[in-house]
Design a protein around this motif. Structure first.
Motif, PDB file in Angstrom:
ATOM      1  N   ARG A 192       0.847  -1.182   0.000  1.00 12.91           N
ATOM      2  CA  ARG A 192       0.000   0.000   0.000  1.00 12.91           C
ATOM      3  C   ARG A 192       0.889   1.239   0.000  1.00 12.91           C
ATOM      4  N   GLU A 345      -9.128  14.890   1.470  1.00 11.24           N
ATOM      5  CA  GLU A 345      -9.741  13.894   2.351  1.00 11.24           C
ATOM      6  C   GLU A 345      -9.741  12.525   1.653  1.00 11.24           C
ATOM      7  N   SER A 348      -5.904  11.253   1.375  1.00 14.43           N
ATOM      8  CA  SER A 348      -5.071  11.003   2.561  1.00 14.43           C
ATOM      9  C   SER A 348      -4.903   9.502   2.728  1.00 14.43           C
ATOM     10  N   CYS A 349      -3.689   9.078   3.045  1.00 12.54           N
ATOM     11  CA  CYS A 349      -3.493   7.630   3.192  1.00 12.54           C
ATOM     12  C   CYS A 349      -4.096   7.130   4.487  1.00 12.54           C
ATOM     13  N   GLY A 350      -4.259   8.040   5.467  1.00 13.78           N
ATOM     14  CA  GLY A 350      -4.945   7.652   6.696  1.00 13.78           C
ATOM     15  C   GLY A 350      -4.051   7.217   7.839  1.00 13.78           C
ATOM     16  N   ARG A 356      -5.757  12.237   8.615  1.00 11.11           N
ATOM     17  CA  ARG A 356      -6.943  11.410   8.384  1.00 11.11           C
ATOM     18  C   ARG A 356      -8.206  12.111   8.872  1.00 11.11           C
TER      19      ARG A 356
ATOM     20  N   LEU B 152      -6.867   3.349  14.498  1.00  7.10           N
ATOM     21  CA  LEU B 152      -5.991   2.950  13.395  1.00  7.10           C
ATOM     22  C   LEU B 152      -4.500   3.046  13.729  1.00  7.10           C
ATOM     23  N   VAL B 171      -4.851  -2.697   7.273  1.00  8.42           N
ATOM     24  CA  VAL B 171      -5.727  -1.547   7.186  1.00  8.42           C
ATOM     25  C   VAL B 171      -6.256  -1.541   5.766  1.00  8.42           C
ATOM     26  N   SER B 172      -7.559  -1.554   5.599  1.00  8.21           N
ATOM     27  CA  SER B 172      -8.084  -1.453   4.238  1.00  8.21           C
ATOM     28  C   SER B 172      -8.863  -0.158   4.105  1.00  8.21           C
ATOM     29  N   GLY B 173      -9.001   0.296   2.879  1.00  7.72           N
ATOM     30  CA  GLY B 173      -9.619   1.601   2.665  1.00  7.72           C
ATOM     31  C   GLY B 173      -8.575   2.682   2.846  1.00  7.72           C
ATOM     32  N   LEU B 174      -8.884   3.888   2.375  1.00  9.48           N
ATOM     33  CA  LEU B 174      -7.910   4.982   2.379  1.00  9.48           C
ATOM     34  C   LEU B 174      -8.421   6.088   3.297  1.00  9.48           C
ATOM     35  N   GLY B 175      -7.500   6.814   3.890  1.00  6.67           N
ATOM     36  CA  GLY B 175      -7.836   8.021   4.626  1.00  6.67           C
ATOM     37  C   GLY B 175      -8.905   7.794   5.669  1.00  6.67           C
ATOM     38  N   ARG B 177     -11.652   6.643   5.406  1.00  7.66           N
ATOM     39  CA  ARG B 177     -12.443   5.420   5.201  1.00  7.66           C
ATOM     40  C   ARG B 177     -11.669   4.178   5.639  1.00  7.66           C
ATOM     41  N   SER B 178     -10.533   4.374   6.287  1.00  7.02           N
ATOM     42  CA  SER B 178      -9.707   3.226   6.685  1.00  7.02           C
ATOM     43  C   SER B 178     -10.371   2.403   7.788  1.00  7.02           C
TER      44      SER B 178
END
Ligand SMILES: Cc1cc2nc3c(=O)[nH]c(=O)nc-3n(C[C@H](O)[C@H](O)[C@H](O)COP(=O)(O)O)c2cc1C
Ligand code: SF4
Ligand code: FES
Lengths: 448, 485
Positions: A192, A345, A348-350, A356, B152, B171-175, B177-178
């Motif tokens: 990722r 938003e 963002s990788c989170g 995030r 997270l 972790v799945s999904g980005l930003g 939405r993780s």
């Protein structure tokens, strides 16, 4: 479409018929710099010194001195690990589309730049990470690599010398964050695209943990010209601290959007008026973004600013990728910022808490204000949240990229924000209303 | 060692450890969520921000968990800038937090709750709707995920990557939405799942068996040792109202188990709470048990052993070293060779903790002079014996009730165990405390001593095994011609 008065070099060849072919490229001085280095036996150190002396600065956004970056690579005699050059062709900063022109119209110029960079840093393998949507650019570069290989400009013992180098290509899959250099390397490794904390820096621990240099397409494209024509020639263009020419992609409310080659330090007004034909339909300029969405909004009164690193930094903005976006009087800056914020938003990788949650929070607030549910205290909240996100508080600069335009909106367009709140709706008559993307979360009852 | 300055004090710091360790060792309060000393640091939650000054560079904010210690560093954890950076980070973390602390099992030992209490603002500045996500997602049989509470930090992801070396979570999904998830929603597997509930800094990952069982502040925690294999992991035995063991959790032990324990050990507490315990003693006639008090039982044993010196004596590998000491003297008094029943084995052996040898103290008891005897050998010896004494927790269970039921009625069979053995050969059973009801020492497979703690009282009428054996030995002493104590 460049102005006659400025000397040009970056886009000169692209105007020729079949500029993407090796034939046309070589007839127009292509690969001459590489040949000279290999034939005359310039040392890698000499090449790095020349690039240092030229003052070339990266075109990927941060403007880092390229020669200095190259000199960070460990001494190849002491550090015998594999080493890589990674070419950042992910070009996803909103407004930016200059690398695309170079890759589509003059791919051999990029290849020559890569080879010289590899020679200078004693690298034998380079990776080009191409934005997934750039299929045509990808095909053009891939075809050029094949041509170059057949002409012994690539592969083993290039042009009969002892220098060998390979170039591999990789397609991105649509994430902005994979343009951040460490996210890019993770992605290249098949993971990722989560940016890595620094230190360690790529020069010591990069792709697959090996010494790596990451450079933007346009940065490398400048290199053969500097080798061919010298540092002095290079410094004769642009300003003292930002020498050379730069590609400016100008878009938005202009008569002639496009990519133009101008010397660094040119005034933004000149680019807008002389290159892009002025504001669309003769309307009034309201706001402009100097170097890609991350560099924020500047008011019309500052259109006289010089397009170079120092001047824009002093205006609390950045040269960034040199992508100008023009907003005329019919645009709503709040709505524009909401769209940008939603982009950050989404991208963002989170990993980092501030990025995030912050990018989401900013988007929600802007959405409320644009839709008439704003509160006066939201204005300071926007700045305060942006200050909690940046500068330098997160793993990568995406949080900064969301914070800078937010700050700029509150700083320069506070009146417009306040008017949204006072009127309880968007005051710009022709603004198409709420941003096209549906709100992610339902709006709430808010204390007035 | 490297010299650095933390909050104005010059201190020595280990250059191999990140700055946050030095801060903690020198009483500087720096919170952490993603950092865990047993996992690869990723520096992503950003809560551990401190101010660092190095050489000529002006002071800047860094994350303490990803900053290597270097000579001459000047660190300040309490400047307004450092406080602001952490407070702002915390505010972002709370932005979407469901704040369901009253019904959260983590409440009371939640790092987010604790730090919000000490540092947070009294009033939230967000009027936006909070993220709605799945609140009850079973990640297999052991772990339940509450996506809304999750911050997270990725500790759980790294646990499987770094510790069990079999990645299962991501972790799945980005930003924004993780979410934490398994590949294709497959259930978690393996013997170490429970650890992710321990290291989760918030209430996102909870043990399905512990959900809504107790408020953690009502649990008394006793430092002890797990008895489910010869690793002997350091644990805490956590007891509700001095009565029921609600939870076993690993306790950091550098030499033995670090921060971890296996699920087999973790969920062995049902046995410690068993209801049908032997209280006092039982005398058996034709297989029918008659409850009596312990003293009557002891007297019956003494009578039997007076005529059967040289009885066959076998002890359980769950016995502590201290009990072994007394058992050794007991064997000596009866002129019987000291014998230890070999621990059962199972197929849980792995490279991490579980040894596959399902008892805690073989090494300790062998070291005291007990001869280990296999179950088969023990059963043949029993078949030939006139009188036998089986001593210690789980001894009848390992020998097997069915096998013991086949013994002829002519044998005099004396049992010391937590449960009465209801087979026709039995004569006397004396109740003993289980592993959560006594103190003592077990020696693990590598020779490390682990203490066990009396976390709750033994059932009524039950005295320590040491005391019962000692009383019998004393009563026998004049007859056997030995000197009692
Ligand atoms: C969120 C983010 C996205 C980025 N995207 C790109 C990109 O698409 N292309 C690029 O060349 N640089 C991008 N960068 C900058 C790179 O990290 C890196 O600085 C650059 O490639 C270095 O090249 P240069 O020294 O030649 O400028 C991005 C940076 C950030 C923080
Ligand atoms: S700043 Fe944002 S995009 Fe960059 S690493 Fe942190 S969360 Fe990811
Ligand atoms: S604990 Fe240091 S960044 Fe998370």
């Amino acid at each position: 479409m460049t102005r006659e008065s400025h000397p040009t070099y970056l886009l000169d060849r692209t105007r020729l018929h079949d500029s993407h072919t090796l034939d046309v490229h070589r007839k127009n001085d292509g690969y001459r710099a590489l040949e000279t280095i290999l034939k005359e036996g310039h040392s890698p150190e000499q090449v790095i010194d020349l690039i240092k002396n030229s003052g070339l600065r990266g075109r990927g956004g941060a403007g880092f001195p390229t020669g200095l970056k190259w000199s960070f690579m460990p001494d190849a005699n002491k550090d015998r690990r594999a080493r890589y050059l990674v070419v950042n062709a992910d070009e996803s900063e909103p407004g930016t589309c200059k690398d695309r022109v170079l890759m589509e119209e003059d791919p051999h110029g990029l290849i020559e730049g890569i080879l010289i960079g590899c020679y200078a840093m004693r690298i034998r393998a380079a990776y080009i990470y191409v934005r997934g949507e750039y299929r045509f650019a990808y095909d053009r570069v891939a075809a050029a690599i094949e041509e170059a290989r057949r002409a012994n400009l690539l592969g083993k013992n290039i042009l009969g010398s002892t220098f060998s180098c390979e170039i591999w290509m990789h397609k991105g899959a649509g994430a902005y964050i994979c343009g951040e250099e460490t996210g890019l390397m993770e992605s290249l490794e098949g993971k990722r695209g989560h940016p890595r904390p620094k230190p360690p820096f790529p020069a010591g621990f990069g792709l697959w943990g090996q010494p790596t240099t990451v450079n933007n397409v346009e940065t490398l494209f400048n290199v053969p010209f500097i080798l061919d024509r010298g540092a002095e020639w290079y410094q004769s263009m642009g300003t003292e601290n930002s020498p050379g020419n730069i590609l400016i992609a100008i878009s938005g409310h202009v008569e002639r959007p496009g990519v133009f080659e101008v010397p660094l330090g040119i005034s933004a007004r000149e680019v807008l008026e002389d290159c892009a034909g002025g504001v669309w339909k003769g309307r009034r300029l309201k706001a402009w973004i100097p170097g890609g969405s991350s560099t924020g909004f500047l008011p019309a009164s500052e259109i006289g600013l010089a397009m170079d690193h120092e001047s824009l930094k002093n205006a609390r903005s950045m040269l960034g990728t040199g992508a100008m976006i023009i907003l005329d009087e019919t645009a709503c800056t709040v709505r524009s910022m909401e769209i940008l914020s939603r982009f950050y938003e989404h991208e963002s990788c989170g990993q980092c808490s501030q990025c995030r949650e912050g990018t989401q929070w900013l988007t929600q607030i802007l959405h409320r204000i644009e839709n008439g549910q704003g509160r006066m205290e939201d204005l300071d909240l926007l700045s305060s949240l942006a200050s909690g996100m940046a500068p330098g508080k997160t793993i990568c600069a995406l949080a900064d990229a969301a914070a800078i335009p937010t700050h700029s909106l509150v700083r320069h367009f506070r009146d417009e924000l306040e008017e949204h709140v006072r009127r309880g709706c968007c005051p710009v008559p022709s603004s198409p209303g709420p941003a096209a993307a549906p709100p992610r979360s339902p709006s709430v009852e808010v204390k007035a | 060692m490297t010299r650095i300055t933390i909050n104005g004090k010059e201190v020595e710091a280990d250059p191999k450890k990140p700055l946050i360790t030095a801060c903690h060792e020198h009483a500087a309060q720096v919170p952490m969520y993603c950092y865990h000393p047993g996992l690869t640091p990723v520096g992503s939650c950003r809560i551990c921000q401190v101010e660092l000054q190095q050489g000529e560079i002006p002071p800047r904010i860094v994350v303490a968990c990803r900053t290597p210690v270097a000579e001459g560093m000047v660190v300040n954890t309490e400047t307004p800038q450092a406080h602001d950076a952490r407070r702002q980070c915390l505010e972002f973390l709370l932005k979407n937090h469901p704040l369901d602390c009253p019904i959260c099992d983590k409440a009371g030992e939640c790092d987010l709750q604790d730090y919000s209490f000490s540092e947070g603002q009294a009033e939230g500045r967000s009027v936006e709707p909070r993220r709605k996500l799945e609140k009850r997602k079973n990640l297999g049989d052991v772990i339940v995920l509450d996506q809304e509470r999750c911050i997270l930090c990725s500790r759980c992801v790294r646990f499987f990557e770094d510790v069990t070396k079999k990645p299962q979570l991501t972790v799945s999904g980005l930003g924004s939405r993780s979410v934490i998830s398994t590949f294709m929603d497959r259930p978690l597997t393996g013997n170490y799942q429970g650890n992710v509930a321990d290291i989760c800094p918030v209430g996102a990952l909870t043990l399905s068996g512990f959900r809504f069982q107790a408020r953690v502040w009502n649990l008394d925690k006793h430092l002890s040792t797990c008895g489910e294999c010869s690793r002997g992991c350091s644990i805490t035995v956590e007891v509700l109202r001095r009565k029921e063991v609600k939870r076993l959790r690993p306790h950091f032990n550098e030499e033995v188990n670090k921060w971890w324990m296996c699920d087999h050990g973790r969920f062995s507490y049902a046995r410690l709470n068993a209801e049908d315990r032997l209280q006092g003693a039982t005398l058996h006639q034709d297989g029918v048990p008659h409850p009596v008090d312990r003293e009557t039982g002891i007297a019956a044993v003494v009578d039997m052993l007076r005529v059967h010196s040289g009885a066959y004596i076998l002890i359980s590998p769950w016995m502590t070293v201290e009990e072994g000491e007394q058992a050794l003297a007991f064997c000596h008094a009866l002129a019987s060779p000291p014998r230890l029943l070999a621990p059962p084995t199972n197929d849980l052996k792995d490279d991490l903790l579980h040894t596959g040898e399902a008892a805690p103290n073989r090494r300790g008891l062998e070291g005291q002079g007990f001869q280990t005897q296999s179950r088969d050998d023990a059963l043949s010896a029993l078949a030939a014996a006139e009188c036998a004494v089986l001593i210690g927790e789980r001894i009848t269970e390992i020998l097997g009730v069915e096998a013991l039921a086949e013994l002829s009625n002519s044998i005099r069979l004396i049992i010391f165990d937590t449960h009465a053995l209801q087979v026709s050969a039995t004569n006397v059973c004396i109740g003993i405390p289980n592993a959560a009801e006594r103190t003592g020492t077990w020696i693990n497979v590598d020779g490390h001593a682990g203490r066990i703690a009396a976390a709750k009282p033994a059932p009524p009428g039950v005295a320590s095994l040491t005391r019962s054996l000692e009383e019998i030995r004393a009563a026998l002493a004049p007859v056997a011609g030995e000197v009692g104590s």
